[in-house]
Structure formats: C-alpha cells, structure tokens
Design an enzyme around this catalytic site. Structure first.
Site, PDB file in Angstrom:
ATOM      1  N   SER A 127       8.553 -10.300   0.898  1.00 12.02           N
ATOM      2  CA  SER A 127       7.203 -10.631   0.438  1.00 12.02           C
ATOM      3  C   SER A 127       6.908 -12.092   0.737  1.00 12.02           C
ATOM      4  O   SER A 127       7.808 -12.945   0.688  1.00 12.02           O
ATOM      5  CB  SER A 127       7.121 -10.394  -1.066  1.00 12.02           C
ATOM      6  OG  SER A 127       5.951 -10.966  -1.592  1.00 12.02           O
ATOM      7  N   TYR A 151      11.013 -11.890  -9.652  1.00 12.78           N
ATOM      8  CA  TYR A 151      10.714 -10.931  -8.588  1.00 12.78           C
ATOM      9  C   TYR A 151      10.840 -11.607  -7.218  1.00 12.78           C
ATOM     10  O   TYR A 151      11.487 -11.092  -6.301  1.00 12.78           O
ATOM     11  CB  TYR A 151       9.295 -10.366  -8.770  1.00 12.78           C
ATOM     12  CG  TYR A 151       8.773  -9.621  -7.560  1.00 12.78           C
ATOM     13  CD1 TYR A 151       9.260  -8.367  -7.235  1.00 12.78           C
ATOM     14  CD2 TYR A 151       7.800 -10.191  -6.730  1.00 12.78           C
ATOM     15  CE1 TYR A 151       8.789  -7.695  -6.110  1.00 12.78           C
ATOM     16  CE2 TYR A 151       7.326  -9.524  -5.612  1.00 12.78           C
ATOM     17  CZ  TYR A 151       7.825  -8.280  -5.301  1.00 12.78           C
ATOM     18  OH  TYR A 151       7.369  -7.618  -4.186  1.00 12.78           O
ATOM     19  N   LYS A 155      13.706 -11.152  -3.964  1.00 10.54           N
ATOM     20  CA  LYS A 155      13.434 -10.962  -2.530  1.00 10.54           C
ATOM     21  C   LYS A 155      14.231 -11.960  -1.700  1.00 10.54           C
ATOM     22  O   LYS A 155      14.797 -11.605  -0.656  1.00 10.54           O
ATOM     23  CB  LYS A 155      11.936 -11.117  -2.243  1.00 10.54           C
ATOM     24  CG  LYS A 155      11.064 -10.019  -2.850  1.00 10.54           C
ATOM     25  CD  LYS A 155      11.354  -8.664  -2.243  1.00 10.54           C
ATOM     26  CE  LYS A 155      10.444  -7.577  -2.760  1.00 10.54           C
ATOM     27  NZ  LYS A 155      10.955  -6.233  -2.448  1.00 10.54           N
TER      28      LYS A 155
HETATM   29  P1  NAD Z   1       5.757   1.122  -5.306  1.00  6.89           P
HETATM   30  O1  NAD Z   1       6.200   0.838  -6.694  1.00  6.89           O
HETATM   31  O2  NAD Z   1       4.533   1.925  -5.110  1.00  6.89           O
HETATM   32  O3  NAD Z   1       6.923   1.838  -4.498  1.00  6.89           O
HETATM   33  C1  NAD Z   1       8.300   1.616  -4.773  1.00  6.89           C
HETATM   34  C2  NAD Z   1       8.959   2.986  -4.885  1.00  6.89           C
HETATM   35  O4  NAD Z   1      10.358   2.804  -5.132  1.00  6.89           O
HETATM   36  C3  NAD Z   1       8.425   3.813  -6.063  1.00  6.89           C
HETATM   37  O5  NAD Z   1       8.050   5.091  -5.580  1.00  6.89           O
HETATM   38  C4  NAD Z   1       9.590   3.907  -7.041  1.00  6.89           C
HETATM   39  O6  NAD Z   1       9.598   5.133  -7.737  1.00  6.89           O
HETATM   40  C5  NAD Z   1      10.783   3.740  -6.119  1.00  6.89           C
HETATM   41  N1  NAD Z   1      11.989   3.145  -6.717  1.00  6.89           N
HETATM   42  C6  NAD Z   1      12.093   2.028  -7.477  1.00  6.89           C
HETATM   43  N2  NAD Z   1      13.365   1.780  -7.780  1.00  6.89           N
HETATM   44  C7  NAD Z   1      14.104   2.776  -7.209  1.00  6.89           C
HETATM   45  C8  NAD Z   1      15.493   3.085  -7.178  1.00  6.89           C
HETATM   46  N3  NAD Z   1      16.400   2.318  -7.805  1.00  6.89           N
HETATM   47  N4  NAD Z   1      15.886   4.167  -6.497  1.00  6.89           N
HETATM   48  C9  NAD Z   1      14.991   4.968  -5.874  1.00  6.89           C
HETATM   49  N5  NAD Z   1      13.668   4.731  -5.870  1.00  6.89           N
HETATM   50  C10 NAD Z   1      13.229   3.649  -6.533  1.00  6.89           C
HETATM   51  O7  NAD Z   1       5.639  -0.276  -4.556  1.00  6.89           O
HETATM   52  P2  NAD Z   1       5.010  -0.617  -3.137  1.00  6.89           P
HETATM   53  O8  NAD Z   1       3.776  -1.378  -3.362  1.00  6.89           O
HETATM   54  O9  NAD Z   1       4.988   0.576  -2.271  1.00  6.89           O
HETATM   55  O10 NAD Z   1       6.091  -1.652  -2.609  1.00  6.89           O
HETATM   56  C11 NAD Z   1       7.174  -1.251  -1.804  1.00  6.89           C
HETATM   57  C12 NAD Z   1       8.082  -2.446  -1.559  1.00  6.89           C
HETATM   58  O11 NAD Z   1       7.329  -3.481  -0.948  1.00  6.89           O
HETATM   59  C13 NAD Z   1       8.683  -3.046  -2.827  1.00  6.89           C
HETATM   60  O12 NAD Z   1      10.006  -3.449  -2.538  1.00  6.89           O
HETATM   61  C14 NAD Z   1       7.806  -4.243  -3.088  1.00  6.89           C
HETATM   62  O13 NAD Z   1       8.498  -5.257  -3.794  1.00  6.89           O
HETATM   63  C15 NAD Z   1       7.468  -4.686  -1.682  1.00  6.89           C
HETATM   64  N6  NAD Z   1       6.226  -5.444  -1.594  1.00  6.89           N
HETATM   65  C16 NAD Z   1       5.073  -4.894  -2.081  1.00  6.89           C
HETATM   66  C17 NAD Z   1       3.895  -5.629  -2.027  1.00  6.89           C
HETATM   67  C18 NAD Z   1       2.625  -5.057  -2.569  1.00  6.89           C
HETATM   68  O14 NAD Z   1       1.657  -5.807  -2.723  1.00  6.89           O
HETATM   69  N7  NAD Z   1       2.507  -3.785  -2.856  1.00  6.89           N
HETATM   70  C19 NAD Z   1       3.896  -6.918  -1.472  1.00  6.89           C
HETATM   71  C20 NAD Z   1       5.082  -7.435  -0.968  1.00  6.89           C
HETATM   72  C21 NAD Z   1       6.255  -6.689  -1.030  1.00  6.89           C
HETATM   73  C1  UD1 Z   2       0.478 -10.808  -6.658  1.00 11.07           C
HETATM   74  C2  UD1 Z   2       1.754 -11.435  -7.157  1.00 11.07           C
HETATM   75  C3  UD1 Z   2       2.681 -11.614  -5.965  1.00 11.07           C
HETATM   76  C4  UD1 Z   2       2.961 -10.255  -5.333  1.00 11.07           C
HETATM   77  C5  UD1 Z   2       1.638  -9.603  -4.950  1.00 11.07           C
HETATM   78  C6  UD1 Z   2       1.892  -8.195  -4.509  1.00 11.07           C
HETATM   79  C7  UD1 Z   2       1.245 -12.787  -9.125  1.00 11.07           C
HETATM   80  C8  UD1 Z   2       1.104 -14.172  -9.666  1.00 11.07           C
HETATM   81  N1  UD1 Z   2       1.479 -12.709  -7.797  1.00 11.07           N
HETATM   82  O1  UD1 Z   2      -0.047 -11.612  -5.632  1.00 11.07           O
HETATM   83  O2  UD1 Z   2       3.904 -12.202  -6.350  1.00 11.07           O
HETATM   84  O3  UD1 Z   2       3.769 -10.399  -4.176  1.00 11.07           O
HETATM   85  O4  UD1 Z   2       0.769  -9.544  -6.095  1.00 11.07           O
HETATM   86  O5  UD1 Z   2       0.735  -7.684  -3.952  1.00 11.07           O
HETATM   87  O6  UD1 Z   2       1.180 -11.803  -9.847  1.00 11.07           O
HETATM   88  N2  UD1 Z   2      -7.489 -11.562  -9.132  1.00 11.07           N
HETATM   89  C9  UD1 Z   2      -8.564 -11.600  -9.999  1.00 11.07           C
HETATM   90  N3  UD1 Z   2      -8.702 -10.588 -10.930  1.00 11.07           N
HETATM   91  C10 UD1 Z   2      -7.809  -9.556 -11.029  1.00 11.07           C
HETATM   92  C11 UD1 Z   2      -6.721  -9.525 -10.139  1.00 11.07           C
HETATM   93  C12 UD1 Z   2      -6.585 -10.537  -9.200  1.00 11.07           C
HETATM   94  O7  UD1 Z   2      -9.376 -12.510  -9.947  1.00 11.07           O
HETATM   95  O8  UD1 Z   2      -7.978  -8.690 -11.902  1.00 11.07           O
HETATM   96  C13 UD1 Z   2      -7.363 -12.610  -8.107  1.00 11.07           C
HETATM   97  C14 UD1 Z   2      -6.069 -13.419  -8.220  1.00 11.07           C
HETATM   98  O9  UD1 Z   2      -6.251 -14.517  -9.082  1.00 11.07           O
HETATM   99  C15 UD1 Z   2      -5.849 -13.819  -6.762  1.00 11.07           C
HETATM  100  C16 UD1 Z   2      -6.398 -12.646  -5.965  1.00 11.07           C
HETATM  101  O10 UD1 Z   2      -7.282 -11.981  -6.848  1.00 11.07           O
HETATM  102  O11 UD1 Z   2      -6.598 -14.959  -6.428  1.00 11.07           O
HETATM  103  C17 UD1 Z   2      -5.342 -11.666  -5.506  1.00 11.07           C
HETATM  104  O12 UD1 Z   2      -4.539 -11.264  -6.614  1.00 11.07           O
HETATM  105  P1  UD1 Z   2      -3.438 -10.117  -6.528  1.00 11.07           P
HETATM  106  O13 UD1 Z   2      -4.012  -8.920  -5.898  1.00 11.07           O
HETATM  107  O14 UD1 Z   2      -2.830  -9.966  -7.880  1.00 11.07           O
HETATM  108  O15 UD1 Z   2      -2.367 -10.687  -5.497  1.00 11.07           O
HETATM  109  P2  UD1 Z   2      -1.540 -12.060  -5.511  1.00 11.07           P
HETATM  110  O16 UD1 Z   2      -1.862 -12.905  -6.676  1.00 11.07           O
HETATM  111  O17 UD1 Z   2      -1.666 -12.679  -4.182  1.00 11.07           O
END
Ligand code: NAD
Ligand code: UD1
Length: 340
Positions: A127, A151, A155
């Site tokens: 991330s 978190y 990573k």
């Molecule tokens: P998500 O929660 O929708 O998907 C994660 C999946 O992993 C879920 O289906 C959950 O049931 C499963 N899981 C969790 N722990 C497990 C375990 N021990 N064994 C088996 N399954 C398990 O999240 P996502 O948004 O799809 O994110 C996927 C990955 O990407 C995560 O590692 C997250 O940290 C990373 N990531 C997500 C974002 C984001 O904004 N969504 C941003 C940066 C990184």
């Molecule tokens: C957040 C996490 C980041 C994570 C990412 C995953 C925090 C502090 N950061 O990032 O670690 O990797 O999600 O996608 O939680 N906002 C509003 N109102 C809302 C929600 C968000 O104004 O209800 C604003 C936030 O202040 C920010 C922007 O929208 O400026 C994006 O927010 P968000 O979607 O939560 O993502 P990040 O903060 O970038």
C-alpha cells in the site's frame, strides 16, 4: 495445455475478486482461498458467472500452513497473488496484535508453505501507506518509508520479509505492489466494494449517500493546503488495478526478478472533485457536512506511476468518470451489497 494455476488468497474480497476475473481472462486458472472473515460466500457465484468457469474455492485461513501446503500441491499452483489480510487502519491501532498476527503471521505461513512446495512467485498487496507523510510529490518508490500506524507497518514488515526471502533463495521472485486508492467496480455491476458497517473510505460512503442509505457525506477537513482545501488522493479503478496484477505475474515469469512498484494513475483529485464526478455519474446530489480533519490523514498523496509503466508495461487506463460510473452501477444495482 492446462492453464497455469494461481492461488489467490483473499480472493473473495474487493480487489481479489476483480483480480480473479482478470486472471481468468488472461488465461490463468484462479484457485481461491478465503476465510470469509471480511467477505460473503455469494461473491464466488458472481466470479463463476463472470468467468463462465467452475473456479475452485477453499474456505481456509492462510495461517493454516499444512492445509495451504496440501492445496498448493493438489492444485499444482504456479504462483500466488496474496490479498488476504485485515485492512482497517483505526482497528489496527486498537488491535495491533490481531493485525500483526493475521497480516504478518499469515504471510509467513504462506511463504513457508510455498517454500516447502517449490512455489516461487508471489504478488503482494502492499500500500502507498508505507510512505507515511509525503515529503515530496509525486511519490516515487525511493521516497522514505515512515509508516504511521500498525496496518501500514504490517505492510512494510512484509515487504522486508519478502526482500529477505529473495536474498536467501535466488529462485524466489516477488512483486510488492503499492496500491494508491482503489475504487470502482466491475463494469457488469456484478462485483464491487461491499464494506461491513459504516464505510471508512470515501467512495463507498459517497455511493451509500447517493443510493439513500446515508443522509450526507462528512468531509474531513477543508483547510488543507490544496486547491479547494480538501484532501487529494490518487484514485485508481479496481479493474486497472486487477490488470496490474496480471502484468506483475507476467513480469515475474519473463524477467525472473523481484520488483516493488506503485500502482496509481499519477493524478490526484480532491474530495470535492470526487463528489462532483459522482454526482454527474449518478444524477444524485450528495449533501455535504464539513468536519475537522480526520486523525492520521495527509493533505495530498499521489503516485509517480512511471516505474510500473516502464518495468511492467502497465498503466491505468480508466479515469475518474469511469470509476464513478462503475461504482454507481454497482451500488444502484446492489443497494445492500452482496446477498448473504
Ligand atoms: P478485503 O477485506 O475486501 O479482502 C481481503 C480478503 O481476505 C477478505 O475476503 C477476507 O475474508 C480475506 N482474509 C483476511 N484474512 C484472511 C486469512 N487469514 N485467511 C484467508 N482469508 C483472509 O480487502 P481488499 O480491499 O480487497 O484488500 C486486499 C488487500 O489489498 C489487503 O491486503 C489490503 O491491505 C490491500 N490494500 C487494499 C487497499 C484498499 O484501499 N482496498 C489499499 C492498499 C492495499
Ligand atoms: C485510507 C487509509 C489508508 C489506507 C486506505 C485504503 C486512513 C487514515 N488512511 O486512506 O491507510 O491505505 O484508506 O484505501 O484511514 N474522506 C472524507 N469523508 C469520508 C471518508 C473520507 O472526507 O467519509 C476524505 C479523507 O479525509 C481523504 C479522502 O476522503 O482526504 C480519501 O479517504 P479514504 O478513502 O479513507 O482514503 P485514504 O485516507 O487515502
């Protein structure tokens, strides 16, 4: 010839489910492992429907090393996409041990099982949060790494573990992909983001306001040093992100070396710009409430996306309009998310 099997941990989650569809389209055979800790079983039917194939699914925890090992052997897995983990920043501050145990512990168990069974290619969901507060923008991969919450530290620890594994075993190669802000949904509206409870992230919250599930969006801060005072982020369409994983797998096969790369568009949008784009896409108006800044938020974060373009031959193609259009299609077609 049999299609190469790719284990997808967390394959029923938001990003993993879209990646399964992209993998199948690219000629791989996804094999899903998920413990359903943050996903619904009905996602599997949707993936099978979109891929028109009987995708194999194993309800298991990645920390169950023996079970995972048996699966790698039985399914003849060639490579792994590792999405499984918990991802809520606030919860990680309250429950750090739970986060290290699942995110770091799960990765260690997976790596041990892979080593035992000779699986030596891994794509990891890192991330952009590993950078911490940006010192300069856009964020390049050599920006200092100063994660500010458990978190984000999970990573970074995992990135270090992967680098150590690659030193120890010259045949092991990984791609650590530092995602910026994934949003949007599959264009069919059959897959999308379905957070439990009150969404933390901007897009799912906006979508739930538009569909009438919540009265208004709380905007966290309008006094940032940005053009309109609201936070700026690099939003990336989840289908582009999914394609980035296919490109990373191809890179590991072709180049036989490891890589750490940003996956973003290189372009930042403010909260208010996102809200306007979503209003246009949905035809709904989004009432706003302005609140103080949210703890831990940065003013701006966006990628230098040129390294991934150069090395992986991948770049994001879909813009904010498509992201909002597909997020709205998903939300309006599935107002309560996936069925139980
Ligand atoms: P998500 O929660 O929708 O998907 C994660 C999946 O992993 C879920 O289906 C959950 O049931 C499963 N899981 C969790 N722990 C497990 C375990 N021990 N064994 C088996 N399954 C398990 O999240 P996502 O948004 O799809 O994110 C996927 C990955 O990407 C995560 O590692 C997250 O940290 C990373 N990531 C997500 C974002 C984001 O904004 N969504 C941003 C940066 C990184
Ligand atoms: C957040 C996490 C980041 C994570 C990412 C995953 C925090 C502090 N950061 O990032 O670690 O990797 O999600 O996608 O939680 N906002 C509003 N109102 C809302 C929600 C968000 O104004 O209800 C604003 C936030 O202040 C920010 C922007 O929208 O400026 C994006 O927010 P968000 O979607 O939560 O993502 P990040 O903060 O970038």
């Amino acid at each position: 010839m049999a299609k190469p099997a790719v284990l997808v941990t967390g394959g029923l989650g938001y990003i993993g489910s879209h990646a399964c569809v992209a993998l199948a389209e690219a000629g791989y055979r996804p094999v899903i492992v998920d413990n359903l800790g943050n996903a619904k079983a009905s996602v599997l039917e949707r993936i099978r429907e979109l891929t028109q194939s009987d995708i194999s699914f194993h309800r298991a925890d990645v920390r169950e090393r023996q079970a995972l090992g048996a699966l790698l052997a039985r399914e003849r897995v060639q490579a792994v996409l590792h999405f499984a983990g918990w991802k809520a920043v606030g919860e990680s501050v309250e429950k750090p041990v739970m986060y290290y145990e699942n995110n770091v512990g799960g990765t260690i168990a997976l790596l041990a099982a892979m080593a035992e069974h000779g699986v030596r290619r891994l794509v990891f969901s890192s991330s952009a949060t590993v950078y911490g507060e940006p010192e300069r923008l856009p964020l390049t991969e050599d920006h200092p790494l100063r994660p500010v919450n458990p978190y984000a530290k999970n990573k970074l620890v995992i990135e270090h573990i992967l680098a150590d594994c690659a030193v120890a075993d010259a045949g092991f190669h990984y791609a650590a992909l530092r995602y910026f802000n994934p949003i949007g949904a599959h264009p069919s509206a059959r897959l999308g983001e379905d957070p439990r409870g009150v969404p933390n992230n901007l897009l799912p919250y906006v979508a739930q306001v538009a569909v009438g599930r919540r009265p208004s969006l709380r905007v966290w801060g309008r006094d940032y040093a940005t053009p309109d005072g609201t936070g700026v982020r690099d939003y990336i369409h989840v289908m582009d992100l999914a394609q980035g994983h296919v490109a990373a797998l191809a890179y590991l096969e072709r180049r036989a070396r490891s890589i750490t790369a940003n996956l973003g568009t290189g372009r930042g949008y403010s909260v208010l710009e996102v809200v306007s784009a979503f209003e246009r896409a949905s035809g709904k108006s989004i009432p706003l409430e302005f609140h103080p800044r949210r703890a831990g938020d940065v003013a701006q974060s966006y990628a230098d996306a040129s390294f991934a373009a150069r090395e992986l031959g991948w770049r994001a193609r879909l813009g904010l309009e498509a992201m909002c259009r597909d997020a709205w299609r998903w939300q309006s077609g599935n107002p309560e998310g996936y069925p139980d």
